[in-house]
Design a protein around this motif. Structure first.
Motif, short mmCIF file in Angstrom:
data_model
loop_
_atom_site.label_atom_id
_atom_site.label_comp_id
_atom_site.label_asym_id
_atom_site.label_seq_id
_atom_site.Cartn_x
_atom_site.Cartn_y
_atom_site.Cartn_z
N TYR A 1 36.96 -3.84 81.86
CA TYR A 1 37.82 -4.64 82.73
C TYR A 1 37.43 -4.63 84.20
CZ TYR A 1 41.13 -5.19 78.86
OH TYR A 1 41.70 -5.53 77.66
N ASN A 2 37.06 -3.49 84.73
CA ASN A 2 36.82 -3.38 86.18
C ASN A 2 35.36 -3.05 86.49
OD1 ASN A 2 39.93 -2.54 85.84
ND2 ASN A 2 39.60 -3.54 87.82
N ASP A 3 34.43 -3.67 85.75
CA ASP A 3 33.00 -3.51 86.01
C ASP A 3 32.55 -2.06 85.96
OD1 ASP A 3 32.38 -6.19 86.28
OD2 ASP A 3 32.67 -6.23 88.45
N GLY A 4 33.18 -1.27 85.10
CA GLY A 4 32.88 0.16 85.07
C GLY A 4 31.49 0.50 84.61
N PHE A 5 30.87 -0.37 83.80
CA PHE A 5 29.50 -0.09 83.37
C PHE A 5 28.52 -0.14 84.53
CE2 PHE A 5 30.72 -2.25 79.09
CZ PHE A 5 31.38 -1.11 78.67
N LYS A 6 28.82 -0.97 85.55
CA LYS A 6 27.91 -1.13 86.69
C LYS A 6 27.70 0.18 87.44
CE LYS A 6 28.71 -5.99 88.02
NZ LYS A 6 29.19 -6.84 89.14
N THR A 7 28.68 1.06 87.43
CA THR A 7 28.58 2.31 88.18
C THR A 7 27.60 3.27 87.52
OG1 THR A 7 30.91 1.95 88.68
CG2 THR A 7 29.99 4.02 89.41
N ASN A 8 27.29 3.02 86.24
CA ASN A 8 26.22 3.74 85.53
C ASN A 8 26.49 5.23 85.37
OD1 ASN A 8 23.79 3.82 84.11
ND2 ASN A 8 22.59 4.29 85.94
N LEU A 9 27.73 5.60 85.08
CA LEU A 9 28.01 7.00 84.73
C LEU A 9 27.85 7.13 83.21
CD1 LEU A 9 30.97 8.00 87.06
CD2 LEU A 9 28.50 7.92 87.51
N GLU B 1 34.95 -15.86 96.54
CA GLU B 1 34.30 -14.79 95.77
C GLU B 1 35.25 -13.61 95.66
OE1 GLU B 1 30.51 -11.95 96.57
OE2 GLU B 1 30.10 -14.10 96.49
N GLY B 2 35.43 -13.11 94.43
CA GLY B 2 36.30 -11.96 94.22
C GLY B 2 35.56 -10.83 93.54
N ASN B 3 36.34 -9.88 93.00
CA ASN B 3 35.77 -8.68 92.40
C ASN B 3 34.72 -8.97 91.32
OD1 ASN B 3 36.73 -6.37 93.60
ND2 ASN B 3 38.62 -6.31 92.42
N THR C 1 37.68 -0.02 94.71
CA THR C 1 36.75 -1.11 94.49
C THR C 1 36.29 -1.09 93.04
OG1 THR C 1 34.69 -2.16 95.22
CG2 THR C 1 34.74 0.24 95.21
N ASN C 2 35.88 -2.25 92.52
CA ASN C 2 35.33 -2.32 91.18
C ASN C 2 34.04 -1.52 91.10
OD1 ASN C 2 37.33 -3.86 90.01
ND2 ASN C 2 35.97 -5.54 89.40
N GLY C 3 33.60 -1.26 89.87
CA GLY C 3 32.36 -0.55 89.68
C GLY C 3 31.18 -1.30 90.27
N ASN C 4 30.18 -0.54 90.76
CA ASN C 4 29.02 -1.17 91.36
C ASN C 4 27.95 -0.12 91.61
OD1 ASN C 4 27.45 -3.24 92.59
ND2 ASN C 4 29.31 -4.16 93.44
N THR C 5 26.80 -0.55 92.09
CA THR C 5 25.73 0.38 92.45
C THR C 5 26.06 1.07 93.76
OG1 THR C 5 24.53 -1.28 93.73
CG2 THR C 5 24.05 -1.16 91.36
N PRO C 6 25.47 2.24 94.02
CA PRO C 6 25.73 2.90 95.30
C PRO C 6 25.41 2.02 96.51
CG PRO C 6 24.73 4.45 93.78
CD PRO C 6 24.71 3.11 93.10
N GLU C 7 24.33 1.25 96.45
CA GLU C 7 23.98 0.40 97.59
C GLU C 7 25.06 -0.65 97.87
OE1 GLU C 7 21.50 0.50 99.92
OE2 GLU C 7 21.29 2.50 99.04
N ASN C 8 25.54 -1.29 96.81
CA ASN C 8 26.57 -2.32 97.00
C ASN C 8 27.91 -1.70 97.41
OD1 ASN C 8 24.87 -4.46 96.45
ND2 ASN C 8 25.27 -4.40 94.26
N ILE C 9 28.20 -0.53 96.87
CA ILE C 9 29.44 0.15 97.27
C ILE C 9 29.36 0.56 98.74
CG2 ILE C 9 30.81 2.25 96.93
CD1 ILE C 9 30.04 2.01 93.91
N ARG C 10 28.19 1.02 99.18
CA ARG C 10 28.03 1.42 100.57
C ARG C 10 28.38 0.27 101.52
NH1 ARG C 10 22.59 4.18 102.23
NH2 ARG C 10 21.70 2.25 101.44
N ALA C 11 27.95 -0.94 101.18
CA ALA C 11 28.25 -2.09 102.04
C ALA C 11 29.75 -2.31 102.14
CB ALA C 11 27.56 -3.33 101.48
N GLN C 12 30.46 -2.17 101.02
CA GLN C 12 31.92 -2.33 101.05
C GLN C 12 32.58 -1.21 101.86
OE1 GLN C 12 34.10 -3.48 97.48
NE2 GLN C 12 32.16 -3.78 96.45
#
Length: 370
Positions: A304-312, A290-292, A213-224
């Motif tokens: 490219y893949n929303d990597g900043f959203k993951t906040n590492l 709606e896509g990535n 999956t693309n980068g995202n917050t833990p809460e949004n990743i949990r839903a996926q």
């Protein structure tokens, strides 16, 4: 609400890195990067990553220039070069149904598996860039049709690798009593795929070994994760989860944030907007519209893949804690990009991975005590 847990329980989270076999690095920015797309740089990077504790490297597939990527090495051949330079690292070669046929892909990968002790995997890319398909004379299918083709591609690979006299009759691929020898002898090559649409997640829940999956917050990743895993259980299938992230690890958080701001300040606005237009259109073409990248801002799209959203982004301690938080919501693998790949991968291996392992071990001890 109950928190999702990793499908692999107490297994350590795994690490992969994006192979820069495409020029321009992993950001659509003109910031100076000490990263190269050439073969010698990448062979050395693979050796650094292996020594640093990375498990996988993911080669990219592109056929045309765009968004700063003027040069592209082909993924399967390049993967083999990295495997020849290493002894433990597993390399994931990206394959694009359309240009590839499952027959050729199955034979290529089976041969590389034989030569490397099974260290080859594949990432099935369904395609998002219509201009690339038009440029190379490949038909551009509707959104869900691309995923139907990818699923048939995966089912064909698995059938060819596991069965003699394999027969299959799909809408895109057909086989009649086909036998491939030698088959992969060190276990089946793992199959990865990405995408966040309903079609992508449902395909992963039926046939893929790994879902990116693309980068995202833990809460949004949990839903996926919960969605994909629930569907997989219904299908009697097991799938692992990988998440994209761009890492900026520095001795202080201020240093790391300054690097992020410099990347964004040097972004190529026209290229970012063109990339955003293309990927958002691809998402709108899905039935759910709606896509990535549907909710990605200009700043998000610079990676490219929303990597900043993951906040590492921060100190090694901060990043390690955030990686373990990703594991807590069901992530099994972190797929990482860097600005200066060789030195940043080395720093990550020296300062972040040991902290992650220490946090994992501490949790295991607490669990055993409880």
């Amino acid at each position: 609400m109950a928190m999702a847990v990793s499908t692999r329980g107490s297994e350590p989270i795994r690490f992969a890195y994006w192979v820069p076999n495409v020029s321009g690095g992993l950001v659509i920015s003109k910031i100076p990067q000490r990263t190269s797309w050439d073969a010698d740089y990448n062979r050395r990077l693979a050796q650094i990553a292996e020594a640093a504790g990375f498990d996988y490297a993911l080669t990219q597939i592109r056929f045309t220039a765009g968004y700063g990527a003027e040069y592209q090495h082909e993924s399967v051949a390049f993967s083999h070069a990295l495997l020849a330079a290493t002894s433990r690292l597993k390399v994931i070669a990206a394959l694009l149904p359309g240009p590839w046929n499952p027959t050729l892909a199955a034979k290529q990968v089976a041969t590389i598996a034989e030569l490397t002790g099974g260290r080859i995997a594949v990432n099935i890319v369904s395609g998002w860039f219509s201009g690339e398909f038009r440029a190379i004379g490949e038909p551009w299918l509707d959104h869900d049709e691309r995923y139907r083709r990818s699923e048939e591609f995966i089912r064909s690979l698995k059938g060819i690798w596991t069965q003699d006299n394999f027969s299959f009759r799909g809408d895109f691929y057909r086989y009649a009593d086909y036998t491939l020898k030698p088959k992969p002898s060190a276990g089946l090559p793992e199959i990865f795929q990405g995408g966040s649409s309903r079609a992508a997640r449902d395909m992963a829940a039926r046939v893929s070994d790994w879902y990116f999956t693309n980068g995202n917050t833990p809460e949004n990743i949990r839903a996926q994760v919960e969605d994909v895993q629930a569907k997989a259980r219904e299908n009697g299938h097991a799938v692992r989860i990988g998440v994209n992230a761009f890492v900026i690890a520095r001795d202080t958080e201020a240093e790391a944030r300054a690097v992020l701001q410099e990347i964004i300040d040097h972004a190529d606005p026209e290229a970012v907007k063109a990339f955003g237009h293309e990927v958002k259109n691809a998402g709108k073409a899905s039935p759910e519209g709606e896509g990535n990248w549907a909710k990605s801002s200009f700043e998000d799209l610079v990676q490219y893949n929303d990597g900043f959203k993951t906040n590492l982004i921060g100190t090694p301690d901060q990043i390690a804690e955030r990686i373990v938080a990703l594991k807590d919501v069901g992530v099994d693998l972190a797929l990482l990009g860097f600005l200066h790949f060789q030195e940043d991968v080395q720093y990550f291996g020296a300062h972040v991975i040991p902290r992650v392992r220490a946090l994992e071990a501490a949790r295991e001890r607490r669990a055993e005590a409880a």
